[in-house]
Motif scaffolding. Structure first.
Motif, PDB file in Angstrom:
ATOM      1  N   PRO A 124      -4.576  -7.023  -5.060  1.00  0.00           N
ATOM      2  CA  PRO A 124      -3.730  -6.040  -4.368  1.00  0.00           C
ATOM      3  C   PRO A 124      -4.557  -4.904  -3.762  1.00  0.00           C
ATOM      4  O   PRO A 124      -4.207  -4.390  -2.695  1.00  0.00           O
ATOM      5  CB  PRO A 124      -2.799  -5.535  -5.475  1.00  0.00           C
ATOM      6  CG  PRO A 124      -2.739  -6.652  -6.463  1.00  0.00           C
ATOM      7  CD  PRO A 124      -4.089  -7.289  -6.441  1.00  0.00           C
ATOM      8  N   ASP A 125      -5.653  -4.518  -4.416  1.00  0.00           N
ATOM      9  CA  ASP A 125      -6.482  -3.434  -3.858  1.00  0.00           C
ATOM     10  C   ASP A 125      -7.111  -3.855  -2.534  1.00  0.00           C
ATOM     11  O   ASP A 125      -7.160  -3.078  -1.576  1.00  0.00           O
ATOM     12  CB  ASP A 125      -7.589  -3.042  -4.847  1.00  0.00           C
ATOM     13  CG  ASP A 125      -7.022  -2.225  -5.996  1.00  0.00           C
ATOM     14  OD1 ASP A 125      -5.847  -1.804  -5.886  1.00  0.00           O
ATOM     15  OD2 ASP A 125      -7.746  -2.031  -6.998  1.00  0.00           O
ATOM     16  N   VAL A 156      -5.879  -6.054  -0.539  1.00  0.00           N
ATOM     17  CA  VAL A 156      -4.771  -6.109   0.415  1.00  0.00           C
ATOM     18  C   VAL A 156      -4.498  -4.714   0.978  1.00  0.00           C
ATOM     19  O   VAL A 156      -4.389  -4.524   2.203  1.00  0.00           O
ATOM     20  CB  VAL A 156      -3.490  -6.671  -0.257  1.00  0.00           C
ATOM     21  CG1 VAL A 156      -2.276  -6.476   0.646  1.00  0.00           C
ATOM     22  CG2 VAL A 156      -3.673  -8.149  -0.591  1.00  0.00           C
ATOM     23  N   ASP A 157      -4.426  -3.724   0.102  1.00  0.00           N
ATOM     24  CA  ASP A 157      -4.142  -2.353   0.552  1.00  0.00           C
ATOM     25  C   ASP A 157      -5.205  -1.867   1.532  1.00  0.00           C
ATOM     26  O   ASP A 157      -4.897  -1.251   2.556  1.00  0.00           O
ATOM     27  CB  ASP A 157      -4.073  -1.404  -0.656  1.00  0.00           C
ATOM     28  CG  ASP A 157      -2.736  -1.521  -1.368  1.00  0.00           C
ATOM     29  OD1 ASP A 157      -1.813  -2.110  -0.775  1.00  0.00           O
ATOM     30  OD2 ASP A 157      -2.618  -1.040  -2.502  1.00  0.00           O
ATOM     31  N   LEU A 178      -4.690  -3.650   4.876  1.00  0.00           N
ATOM     32  CA  LEU A 178      -3.504  -3.157   5.597  1.00  0.00           C
ATOM     33  C   LEU A 178      -3.818  -1.806   6.233  1.00  0.00           C
ATOM     34  O   LEU A 178      -3.427  -1.529   7.373  1.00  0.00           O
ATOM     35  CB  LEU A 178      -2.307  -3.047   4.648  1.00  0.00           C
ATOM     36  CG  LEU A 178      -1.749  -4.373   4.120  1.00  0.00           C
ATOM     37  CD1 LEU A 178      -0.706  -4.117   3.036  1.00  0.00           C
ATOM     38  CD2 LEU A 178      -1.131  -5.193   5.264  1.00  0.00           C
ATOM     39  N   TYR A 184       1.974  -4.835  10.499  1.00  0.00           N
ATOM     40  CA  TYR A 184       1.167  -5.533   9.503  1.00  0.00           C
ATOM     41  C   TYR A 184       1.417  -7.041   9.589  1.00  0.00           C
ATOM     42  O   TYR A 184       2.547  -7.474   9.785  1.00  0.00           O
ATOM     43  CB  TYR A 184       1.540  -5.041   8.100  1.00  0.00           C
ATOM     44  CG  TYR A 184       1.393  -3.548   7.963  1.00  0.00           C
ATOM     45  CD1 TYR A 184       0.136  -2.967   7.838  1.00  0.00           C
ATOM     46  CD2 TYR A 184       2.517  -2.712   7.977  1.00  0.00           C
ATOM     47  CE1 TYR A 184      -0.008  -1.587   7.729  1.00  0.00           C
ATOM     48  CE2 TYR A 184       2.380  -1.344   7.863  1.00  0.00           C
ATOM     49  CZ  TYR A 184       1.123  -0.775   7.746  1.00  0.00           C
ATOM     50  OH  TYR A 184       0.985   0.575   7.642  1.00  0.00           O
ATOM     51  N   GLU A 204       5.654  -1.364   2.694  1.00  0.00           N
ATOM     52  CA  GLU A 204       6.067  -1.891   1.385  1.00  0.00           C
ATOM     53  C   GLU A 204       6.407  -3.372   1.466  1.00  0.00           C
ATOM     54  O   GLU A 204       6.091  -4.149   0.569  1.00  0.00           O
ATOM     55  CB  GLU A 204       7.259  -1.092   0.833  1.00  0.00           C
ATOM     56  CG  GLU A 204       6.868   0.251   0.239  1.00  0.00           C
ATOM     57  CD  GLU A 204       5.605   0.176  -0.634  1.00  0.00           C
ATOM     58  OE1 GLU A 204       5.542  -0.698  -1.517  1.00  0.00           O
ATOM     59  OE2 GLU A 204       4.673   0.969  -0.415  1.00  0.00           O
ATOM     60  N   ARG A 219       3.186  -5.278   1.559  1.00  0.00           N
ATOM     61  CA  ARG A 219       2.546  -5.326   0.246  1.00  0.00           C
ATOM     62  C   ARG A 219       3.288  -6.290  -0.681  1.00  0.00           C
ATOM     63  O   ARG A 219       2.681  -7.035  -1.453  1.00  0.00           O
ATOM     64  CB  ARG A 219       2.518  -3.934  -0.377  1.00  0.00           C
ATOM     65  CG  ARG A 219       1.701  -2.964   0.451  1.00  0.00           C
ATOM     66  CD  ARG A 219       1.711  -1.578  -0.139  1.00  0.00           C
ATOM     67  NE  ARG A 219       0.911  -1.521  -1.350  1.00  0.00           N
ATOM     68  CZ  ARG A 219       1.042  -0.586  -2.286  1.00  0.00           C
ATOM     69  NH1 ARG A 219       1.943   0.361  -2.141  1.00  0.00           N
ATOM     70  NH2 ARG A 219       0.288  -0.602  -3.342  1.00  0.00           N
ATOM     71  N   ALA A 239       1.836  -9.554  -2.541  1.00  0.00           N
ATOM     72  CA  ALA A 239       1.889  -9.692  -4.000  1.00  0.00           C
ATOM     73  C   ALA A 239       2.506 -11.037  -4.378  1.00  0.00           C
ATOM     74  O   ALA A 239       2.029 -11.724  -5.285  1.00  0.00           O
ATOM     75  CB  ALA A 239       2.695  -8.545  -4.598  1.00  0.00           C
TER      76      ALA A 239
END
Ligand code: AMP
Ligand code: GLY
Length: 428
Positions: free
Chosen positions: A126-127, A129-130, A133, A140, A160, A163, A167
């Motif tokens: 996830p990090d 991905v952030d 983005l 996105y 959101e 994300r 996820a």
């Protein structure tokens, strides 16, 4: 020659329809097929993902050519099993089908071949991905790395939602093996999309005519992504040099790179392209005919199909005569089940098919996707149920004929887009 087609959608019905019109085809078989394909081919019940079962059937039938329609059997190695049995097969090996089966692999091949595509990051946490983005900003674009039947991609302005999709693709928390999925985050590409198919034997590339499909569920390109709700060809708005340019900058370099890696790609290489303000960019590769674009491309193909596919399967494309095309335009409108692309409702009877055959044929005809026979009644059996296809002297005539045929079909709760090819027909 005897031909066996693997698959059960409208794309396979379109392939079978064209093969049934080819004078060289003396016997046509399909596995597993559907209610419409049963009218032109003999159906066989095998698991399309089982290479041994498919090659066994091909041997039993004495097939001279096997055509693998969908991506899942290709990614599962079904073409390899048939090839090992000594039967020519139209469709790439498992290794080569990774061009579609893994978006990360496709990006790697494109980078090595110098093929223009969206800048991207392959993320496994996830990090990551952030960070990706943030680097690209909105809109996105988040893609599941693996196969997802056209539904693994989210394009959104909502951080959101982007994300959350990532996820979901990554799967949380990691399995005890430590293994988790990966997700591709990439820059947004503006501009119209084009699907360009090429037949290749691993060396020679023979482009077909470009088409456009409509991925979103609702009119005006609203709603979720689907497998495709309609298509048309030709593209009156496209630069006539587009096909040559894409062969030179995308298709031939990709085929050459796959050969260089020792995993030549033979079969159908499908380039999904964005015609951006900065030039042509590849959105994705697929390793098989597109659905529903195949329905309109084959409607315009004059060269007999079996010879073309056999030349790709046997490495003799360089000796083939130039492919011939009709000047007609073609339009396909997909009729989908209630709730598609969510879990579709199935088992509903379909009425009006005879009326289309009696009143609209041969200019308009119905290709079956998710259908099956219940007694004598054709019932819905999937999300996309029918591909209503029509030809005409131009897109306006083809679209009028397609929509007239659609209006005769009665399927409870069904949905279709009303704007397929409208802008192109109006010259907008
Ligand atoms: P794909 O499965 O990669 O073909 O993506 C499905 C659809 O998502 C495409 O047909 C586009 O409409 C959209 N899409 C994918 N990638 C991008 C991108 N980088 N920029 C804009 N739209 C995209
Ligand atoms: N029409 C999109 C696809 O076949 O993937």
């Amino acid at each position: 020659m005897k031909v066996l087609v693997i698959g059960s959608g409208a794309r396979e019905h379109a392939l079978c329809h064209s093969l049934s019109l080819d004078p060289d085809v003396t016997a046509l078989h399909c596995a597993p097929g559907n209610a419409g394909i049963a009218e032109v081919a003999e159906l066989h019940q095998v698991d399309a993902l089982d290479g041994a079962a498919v090659s066994g059937l091909a041997v039993r039938l004495g097939a001279d050519l096997v055509v693998v329609g969908p991506e899942a059997p290709l990614v599962a190695g079904v073409a390899d099993a048939v090839r090992e049995a000594g039967i020519p097969v139209f469709g790439p090996s498992k290794e080569a089908a990774r061009l579609e089966g893994s978006k990360a692999f496709a990006k790697d091949v494109m980078a090595a071949a110098g093929v223009p595509t969206a800048r991207s990051y392959v993320c496994t946490t996830p990090d990551e991905v952030d960070a990706a983005l943030k680097a690209f900003g909105a809109p996105y674009v988040v893609k599941d790395d693996g196969l997802a039947a056209g539904k693994g991609v989210v394009v959104t302005d909502d951080l959101e939602a982007a994300r959350a999709h990532a996820a979901g693709c990554l799967g949380a928390p990691p399995a005890p093996s430590g293994q988790r999925g990966s997700v591709v985050v990439e820059e947004y590409l503006d501009g119209p999309e084009v699907s360009l198919f090429a037949i290749t034997d691993g060396e020679t590339v023979v482009p077909l005519q470009p088409a456009q499909d409509f991925k979103r569920a609702l009119d005006g390109d609203e709603g979720p992504n689907t497998g495709g709700m309609g298509a048309y060809s030709p593209l009156p708005w496209a630069d006539p040099k587009l096909v040559d340019e894409v062969v030179q900058t995308v298709l031939q370099p990709t085929v050459d790179e796959m050969r260089r890696r020792g995993t030549p790609f033979s079969g159908l290489l499908y380039a999904g392209l964005a015609i951006t303000s900065r030039g042509v960019r590849v959105i994705e590769f697929n390793a098989r005919f597109g659905d529903p674009e195949t329905q309109v491309v084959l409607a315009r193909l004059k060269t007999p199909l079996a010879g073309l596919l056999t030349a790709a399967a046997t490495g003799t494309l360089a000796h083939l005569e130039p492919v011939r095309w009709s000047d007609d335009a073609a339009v396909t409108v997909v009729v989908a089940s209630h709730n598609y692309p969510g879990t579709p409702r199935t088992g509903d009877p379909i009425a009006g098919l005879d009326e289309v055959a009696a009143q609209d044929s041969p200019h308009a005809y119905v290709l079956h996707a998710g259908t099956r026979l219940e007694g004598d009644t054709v019932v819905s059996a999937g999300g996309r149920v029918l591909s209503v296809t029509a030809t005409g002297k131009d897109l306006t005539e083809a679209r009028d004929r397609a929509y007239r045929a659609v209006s005769r079909i009665r399927l409870d709760g069904s949905q279709h887009r009303t704007d397929i090819a409208r802008k192109a027909a109006e010259g907008a």
